[in-house]
Scaffold this active site. Sequence first.
Site, PDB file in Angstrom:
ATOM      1  N   LYS A  84       0.876  -1.182   0.000  1.00  0.00           N
ATOM      2  CA  LYS A  84       0.000   0.000   0.000  1.00  0.00           C
ATOM      3  C   LYS A  84       0.906   1.222   0.000  1.00  0.00           C
ATOM      4  O   LYS A  84       1.618   1.480   0.969  1.00  0.00           O
ATOM      5  CB  LYS A  84      -0.899  -0.016   1.231  1.00  0.00           C
ATOM      6  CG  LYS A  84      -1.885   1.107   1.218  1.00  0.00           C
ATOM      7  CD  LYS A  84      -2.951   0.918   2.271  1.00  0.00           C
ATOM      8  CE  LYS A  84      -4.000   2.000   2.135  1.00  0.00           C
ATOM      9  NZ  LYS A  84      -3.459   3.342   2.234  1.00  0.00           N
ATOM     10  N   ASP A 132       2.210   4.940   0.227  1.00  0.00           N
ATOM     11  CA  ASP A 132       1.806   6.094   1.027  1.00  0.00           C
ATOM     12  C   ASP A 132       1.959   7.358   0.175  1.00  0.00           C
ATOM     13  O   ASP A 132       2.914   8.109   0.311  1.00  0.00           O
ATOM     14  CB  ASP A 132       2.689   6.164   2.283  1.00  0.00           C
ATOM     15  CG  ASP A 132       2.066   7.036   3.344  1.00  0.00           C
ATOM     16  OD1 ASP A 132       0.945   7.523   3.132  1.00  0.00           O
ATOM     17  OD2 ASP A 132       2.702   7.226   4.395  1.00  0.00           O
ATOM     18  N   TYR A 173      -3.063   0.555  -9.880  1.00  0.00           N
ATOM     19  CA  TYR A 173      -3.558  -0.608  -9.136  1.00  0.00           C
ATOM     20  C   TYR A 173      -5.057  -0.850  -9.260  1.00  0.00           C
ATOM     21  O   TYR A 173      -5.585  -1.800  -8.693  1.00  0.00           O
ATOM     22  CB  TYR A 173      -3.163  -0.552  -7.668  1.00  0.00           C
ATOM     23  CG  TYR A 173      -3.618   0.694  -6.921  1.00  0.00           C
ATOM     24  CD1 TYR A 173      -4.962   0.977  -6.740  1.00  0.00           C
ATOM     25  CD2 TYR A 173      -2.690   1.573  -6.379  1.00  0.00           C
ATOM     26  CE1 TYR A 173      -5.368   2.103  -6.050  1.00  0.00           C
ATOM     27  CE2 TYR A 173      -3.087   2.697  -5.686  1.00  0.00           C
ATOM     28  CZ  TYR A 173      -4.427   2.956  -5.531  1.00  0.00           C
ATOM     29  OH  TYR A 173      -4.825   4.071  -4.858  1.00  0.00           O
ATOM     30  N   CYS A 219     -16.631  29.234  27.324  1.00  0.00           N
ATOM     31  CA  CYS A 219     -17.781  30.108  27.577  1.00  0.00           C
ATOM     32  C   CYS A 219     -18.203  30.135  29.040  1.00  0.00           C
ATOM     33  O   CYS A 219     -19.109  30.879  29.398  1.00  0.00           O
ATOM     34  CB  CYS A 219     -18.969  29.697  26.706  1.00  0.00           C
ATOM     35  SG  CYS A 219     -19.729  28.150  27.223  1.00  0.00           S
TER      36      CYS A 219
HETATM   37  N1  5U1 Z   1      -2.052  -0.878  -3.602  1.00  0.00           N
HETATM   38  C1  5U1 Z   1      -3.277  -0.400  -3.507  1.00  0.00           C
HETATM   39  N2  5U1 Z   1      -3.572   0.695  -2.840  1.00  0.00           N
HETATM   40  N3  5U1 Z   1      -4.892   0.862  -2.962  1.00  0.00           N
HETATM   41  C2  5U1 Z   1      -5.688   1.851  -2.479  1.00  0.00           C
HETATM   42  N4  5U1 Z   1      -4.390  -0.945  -4.051  1.00  0.00           N
HETATM   43  C3  5U1 Z   1      -5.412  -0.154  -3.724  1.00  0.00           C
HETATM   44  N5  5U1 Z   1      -6.715  -0.250  -4.024  1.00  0.00           N
HETATM   45  C4  5U1 Z   1      -7.524   0.723  -3.561  1.00  0.00           C
HETATM   46  C5  5U1 Z   1      -7.040   1.789  -2.775  1.00  0.00           C
HETATM   47  C6  5U1 Z   1      -7.967   2.839  -2.254  1.00  0.00           C
HETATM   48  O1  5U1 Z   1      -8.844   0.694  -3.821  1.00  0.00           O
HETATM   49  C7  5U1 Z   1      -9.307  -0.403  -4.608  1.00  0.00           C
HETATM   50  C8  5U1 Z   1     -10.051  -1.322  -3.734  1.00  0.00           C
HETATM   51  C9  5U1 Z   1     -10.133   0.130  -5.716  1.00  0.00           C
END
Ligand code: 5U1
Length: 749
Positions: A129, A131, A237, A433
């Site tokens: 994920k 950042d 992604y 207040c």
């Molecule tokens: N790597 C990854 N980050 N991320 C964020 N995949 C991914 N998928 C996301 C989000 C918000 O949403 C999907 C479920 C569409």
Amino acid sequence: MTDEKPAIEELTHAQAAAELPALVAGIEAANTAYHTLDAPEISDADYDALKNRLRAIEARFPDLARPDSPTQKVGGAVAEGFGKITHAVPMLSLENGFTDDDIRDFDGRVRNYLGLGPEAPLTYTAEPKIDGLSLALLYEKGVLIQAATRGDGEVGENVTENARTIKDIPQRLENAPDVLEVRGEVYMSHADFEALNARQEAAGEKTFANPRNAAAGSLRQLDARITAARSLHFFAYAWGAHSEPVAETQSAAMERFRALGFTVNPLTVLCDGPEAMLAHYRAIEAQRATLGYDIDGVVYKVNDLALQRRLGYRSTTPRWAIAHKFPAQTAWTRLEKIEIQVGRTGALSPVARLTPVTVGGVVVSNATLHNEDYIAGRNSFGEEIRGGKDIREGDWVQVYRAGDVIPKVADVDLSRRPEGAARYVFPEICPECGSPAIREEGDAVRRCTGGLICPAQAIEKLRHFVSRGAFDIEGLGAKQIEAFYRDGWIREPADIFALEERYGSGLRQLKNRDGWGEKSAQNLFDAIRERRRIPLDRLIFALGIRHCGEAAAKDVAQHYGRWEAMAEALDRARPAALAQRAADAAEEAERATAQAEGRRARITEARNAAIAALDVPDDATTAWADLVATDGIGPVLALSLSDAFANPEERLAIDRLVAQLTILPPPAKAASGAIAGKTLVFTGTLEKMTRAEAKARAEALGAKVAGSVSAKTDLVIAGPGAGSKAAKAAELGIEVIDEDAWLALAQGT
Ligand code: 5U1
């Protein structure tokens, strides 16, 4: 360049509409190359030919002219602020999990929903994920025509010019669907981040706290040349709008994106269940420090897209994905002072003012202390936390930070407590207040009783009212609200809509205030006027009622459909709401004294006696039951809504506001379908889908699902083993169908 194209006067409307996106994209790409990258790609004559053709098409078919057309702009950079873009498919967020069991539970929920046993094969993708910040890239006929930030998930900012400067983002795609919206994350590498901060520092400019802020600050530059000078990257992604299926599995979709020229994270793998997912999580966690970019967890997604479709969505997150977040980061520092902030619901929140300390790359100088029990070393059940250690000014405390979450004080080091440090005494008077601050039975929080006479509450309520998910009025942010409140121009939401009438002309005018001028004042009046038409769910959320977040506001709006219906139902249900509160209080009192033996019965007796004493009319009981039984509402939110509408001052303020607005009902869900608006009851065993899936499918088609058969029921779906409900339906003459007929209905509608 345009020679082979039909003459403008011969173009049909459809041909013009088909040609326009590529024409616009070509001009914008040329603009970026020329003005932003200082690297022209086409001759001036070709550029003029493109622009003249666009102008001519727009003149012949004015309905096709887009407000952000290059014919309306000078040069390559966005002239003023960013335009707004409504996402055709909302950009959702992800459910978060923190522990291994959270991930096993996620797998369990997915299997349950799909009716799969624990041994049935089920594959997930697992990927880091990133950042950074989410971005949606829209391609039409293979040409990048638009890039939008996530914004609030429904409306984002148009950052097309800036996105064009990112090398990982292809300008053109070969063999892509006619319409394809690719989504992913923009981020900055650690090396680029360090170099940028060094340059900023040398130039005496502000430095960024972390790579995510640097990436966001760089993408949201009004001058795209600045974005171009900051090295940004993009991982694809996900996808939004698409004119044909992208693939059959998540992993195949990622392969396809790779083939189209996008970068897909190389640490994406397929896993055959939670244990493999957890193993990959640990492998990624071990590499985290050497990846060269920030990640804050691992995302798991059901691989089969047909299963993803069946699983569908809750209000803001998909059921088929979860983010497994890395543990929070911590650091020790000194607690200099405890201060109290008063929020929009009157809650007194203790805030720790800290000696600044870096936690996971971010400098933290404030952290939440939650409430008075937390400071004293107790949880909301009165049990000890931190081994009962209280927190005092002057203490050394451990600060904890997890992603976007507000930093917290987690622990205290008694060995470093300064001599004479006194126990913290939580105020019983509102520091803003002077009204009494009281703590109701069962509430962890002490609240100011000043209501709207408390300036802190009034300002916080107004700030919430204009915030992004609420009225989101351009040009009216927290700073302006505070200044207008201080000067008495805006004391309640209705005053916002009277601003132009009161301060657009006459003696005191907005344009004459410090920091305002003719144009900015007019822009604000225009922005306010635009918001007089407001969707019901945004209005409900904007009221800042306790427990009513954006998702709950959507549920309430969906349930009642119209403002008047909601207000009328809340008024009607009020006696039953009061009975509920009395019953809760009676239960609480009984719990405190009842002996273990016979306790349940005594509690029920106490509840019933409290309700009977209030003599609640039947229509109130019905209205209350209807509200409490609504998906996503429940008794806590229902009571809170009821209290807000029954408070005379608050109600008058709400009525004054509503009188100024046109309230838009929520879009009817599949209103044309055969079961839209109908009430269904499922009974017996369903063999082809689980109850949860059947209910979600029915609701997505605009039907209501009830638990029991009554005269209001329109249709009963009976599987094998259906008993009394099917019998009752037959008695009432209600149509009963089997599961196959239901499936045909659900698919055919
Ligand atoms: N790597 C990854 N980050 N991320 C964020 N995949 C991914 N998928 C996301 C989000 C918000 O949403 C999907 C479920 C569409």
